[in-house]
Design a protein around this motif. Structure first.
Motif, PDB file in Angstrom:
ATOM      1  N   MET A  44      23.682  17.583   6.856  1.00 49.88           N
ATOM      2  CA  MET A  44      24.448  17.915   5.665  1.00 49.88           C
ATOM      3  C   MET A  44      24.156  19.379   5.338  1.00 49.88           C
ATOM      4  SD  MET A  44      26.021  15.114   5.010  1.00 49.88           S
ATOM      5  CE  MET A  44      26.707  15.316   3.378  1.00 49.88           C
ATOM      6  N   ALA A  45      25.210  20.127   5.062  1.00 52.15           N
ATOM      7  CA  ALA A  45      25.062  21.544   4.726  1.00 52.15           C
ATOM      8  C   ALA A  45      25.768  21.820   3.399  1.00 52.15           C
ATOM      9  CB  ALA A  45      25.654  22.417   5.829  1.00 52.15           C
ATOM     10  N   PRO A  46      25.232  22.719   2.587  1.00 51.74           N
ATOM     11  CA  PRO A  46      25.861  23.034   1.304  1.00 51.74           C
ATOM     12  C   PRO A  46      27.208  23.717   1.496  1.00 51.74           C
ATOM     13  CG  PRO A  46      23.617  23.912   1.409  1.00 51.74           C
ATOM     14  CD  PRO A  46      23.981  23.439   2.788  1.00 51.74           C
ATOM     15  N   ARG A  47      28.232  23.164   0.868  1.00 52.79           N
ATOM     16  CA  ARG A  47      29.588  23.712   0.969  1.00 52.79           C
ATOM     17  C   ARG A  47      29.631  25.195   0.602  1.00 52.79           C
ATOM     18  NH1 ARG A  47      32.571  21.854  -3.809  1.00 52.79           N
ATOM     19  NH2 ARG A  47      31.327  23.557  -4.616  1.00 52.79           N
ATOM     20  N   ASP A  48      29.003  25.563  -0.518  1.00 56.37           N
ATOM     21  CA  ASP A  48      29.098  26.948  -0.982  1.00 56.37           C
ATOM     22  C   ASP A  48      28.442  27.922   0.001  1.00 56.37           C
ATOM     23  OD1 ASP A  48      30.484  26.006  -3.156  1.00 56.37           O
ATOM     24  OD2 ASP A  48      28.774  26.104  -4.529  1.00 56.37           O
ATOM     25  N   ALA A  92      37.368  22.907  -3.200  1.00 55.39           N
ATOM     26  CA  ALA A  92      37.518  21.590  -3.824  1.00 55.39           C
ATOM     27  C   ALA A  92      36.825  20.488  -3.021  1.00 55.39           C
ATOM     28  CB  ALA A  92      38.998  21.257  -3.984  1.00 55.39           C
ATOM     29  N   ASP A  93      36.310  20.797  -1.823  1.00 56.24           N
ATOM     30  CA  ASP A  93      35.626  19.807  -0.999  1.00 56.24           C
ATOM     31  C   ASP A  93      34.308  19.394  -1.647  1.00 56.24           C
ATOM     32  OD1 ASP A  93      37.521  19.620   1.037  1.00 56.24           O
ATOM     33  OD2 ASP A  93      36.669  21.307   2.134  1.00 56.24           O
ATOM     34  N   ALA A  94      33.726  18.325  -1.129  1.00 54.88           N
ATOM     35  CA  ALA A  94      32.440  17.842  -1.624  1.00 54.88           C
ATOM     36  C   ALA A  94      31.382  18.941  -1.534  1.00 54.88           C
ATOM     37  CB  ALA A  94      32.006  16.629  -0.820  1.00 54.88           C
ATOM     38  N   VAL A  95      30.362  18.840  -2.390  1.00 50.35           N
ATOM     39  CA  VAL A  95      29.309  19.853  -2.462  1.00 50.35           C
ATOM     40  C   VAL A  95      28.510  19.938  -1.163  1.00 50.35           C
ATOM     41  CG1 VAL A  95      27.206  20.507  -3.681  1.00 50.35           C
ATOM     42  CG2 VAL A  95      29.166  19.697  -4.960  1.00 50.35           C
ATOM     43  N   SER A  96      28.315  18.792  -0.499  1.00 47.73           N
ATOM     44  CA  SER A  96      27.626  18.768   0.792  1.00 47.73           C
ATOM     45  C   SER A  96      28.620  18.359   1.872  1.00 47.73           C
ATOM     46  CB  SER A  96      26.473  17.768   0.779  1.00 47.73           C
ATOM     47  OG  SER A  96      25.409  18.262   0.009  1.00 47.73           O
ATOM     48  N   ILE A  97      28.583  19.074   2.973  1.00 51.37           N
ATOM     49  CA  ILE A  97      29.519  18.859   4.074  1.00 51.37           C
ATOM     50  C   ILE A  97      28.748  18.298   5.261  1.00 51.37           C
ATOM     51  CG2 ILE A  97      31.171  19.977   5.629  1.00 51.37           C
ATOM     52  CD1 ILE A  97      31.978  20.010   2.618  1.00 51.37           C
ATOM     53  N   GLU A  98      29.241  17.190   5.825  1.00 51.27           N
ATOM     54  CA  GLU A  98      28.590  16.619   6.996  1.00 51.27           C
ATOM     55  C   GLU A  98      29.108  17.295   8.260  1.00 51.27           C
ATOM     56  OE1 GLU A  98      27.376  12.268   8.279  1.00 51.27           O
ATOM     57  OE2 GLU A  98      29.518  12.617   8.646  1.00 51.27           O
ATOM     58  N   LEU A  99      28.175  17.734   9.089  1.00 48.97           N
ATOM     59  CA  LEU A  99      28.489  18.293  10.396  1.00 48.97           C
ATOM     60  C   LEU A  99      27.838  17.381  11.427  1.00 48.97           C
ATOM     61  CD1 LEU A  99      27.750  22.067   9.667  1.00 48.97           C
ATOM     62  CD2 LEU A  99      29.951  20.885   9.563  1.00 48.97           C
ATOM     63  N   SER A 100      28.503  17.192  12.560  1.00 45.91           N
ATOM     64  CA  SER A 100      27.959  16.272  13.553  1.00 45.91           C
ATOM     65  C   SER A 100      28.308  16.708  14.964  1.00 45.91           C
ATOM     66  CB  SER A 100      28.472  14.852  13.299  1.00 45.91           C
ATOM     67  OG  SER A 100      29.871  14.809  13.397  1.00 45.91           O
ATOM     68  N   ALA A 101      27.606  16.088  15.910  1.00 44.83           N
ATOM     69  CA  ALA A 101      27.849  16.348  17.327  1.00 44.83           C
ATOM     70  C   ALA A 101      27.470  15.100  18.099  1.00 44.83           C
ATOM     71  CB  ALA A 101      27.020  17.532  17.813  1.00 44.83           C
ATOM     72  N   ARG A 102      27.989  14.978  19.308  1.00 45.54           N
ATOM     73  CA  ARG A 102      27.596  13.893  20.207  1.00 45.54           C
ATOM     74  C   ARG A 102      27.190  14.528  21.540  1.00 45.54           C
ATOM     75  NH1 ARG A 102      30.789   8.580  20.506  1.00 45.54           N
ATOM     76  NH2 ARG A 102      29.317   8.172  18.845  1.00 45.54           N
ATOM     77  N   ASP A 103      26.090  14.024  22.069  1.00 45.98           N
ATOM     78  CA  ASP A 103      25.569  14.542  23.328  1.00 45.98           C
ATOM     79  C   ASP A 103      25.326  13.367  24.264  1.00 45.98           C
ATOM     80  OD1 ASP A 103      24.161  15.681  25.416  1.00 45.98           O
ATOM     81  OD2 ASP A 103      22.551  16.486  24.183  1.00 45.98           O
TER      82      ASP A 103
END
Length: 123
Positions: A44-48, A92-103
């Motif tokens: 999770m990363a801060p949107r701002d 306007a997106d959520a305050v925390s943004i989920e980033l992901s990857a698959r390996d």
């Protein structure tokens, strides 16, 4: 390792356009098809912060092992507000943004533990 999912937490850094910040992340692994393992990485990363750094769909996670793993925003391209997104951030997106990857590049448990030392002692 059994076929169930094993999760572990890691401490690394997120790199957005050469600007780096510490980040915690979760890795989960399960046996894939054949000899490989499926590893999912989520953070999770801060949107701002992402907006300030010029985030545009993807960033790089520098994991505990030093591996540079591209992570992406997966939001299904649709929001409940009816807007269509292409992965770009909006204030306007959520305050925390989920980033992901698959390996799925790890083909042995030794390979897995070398690339993801977070699993040492997990599960």
């Amino acid at each position: 390792m059994e076929k169930h999912i094993v999760k572990a937490d890691g401490l690394g850094a997120i790199d957005v356009n050469g600007q780096v910040s510490p980040v915690t992340y979760t890795v989960s692994v399960k046996e894939g098809k054949g000899p490989s393992f499926e590893v999912d990485i989520r953070l999770m990363a801060p949107r701002d912060w992402l907006l300030q750094k010029g985030f545009n769909r993807d960033a790089v996670l520098v994991s505990q092992s030093g591996a540079r793993i591209p992570v992406y925003r997966h939001d299904g391209n649709h929001h409940d507000d009816g807007h269509h997104h292409d992965g770009r951030l909006d204030p306007a997106d959520a305050v925390s943004i989920e980033l992901s990857a698959r390996d799925d590049s790890c083909i042995s448990e030794v390979d897995l533990r070398r690339k993801y030392p977070e699993f040492d002692g997990a599960g």
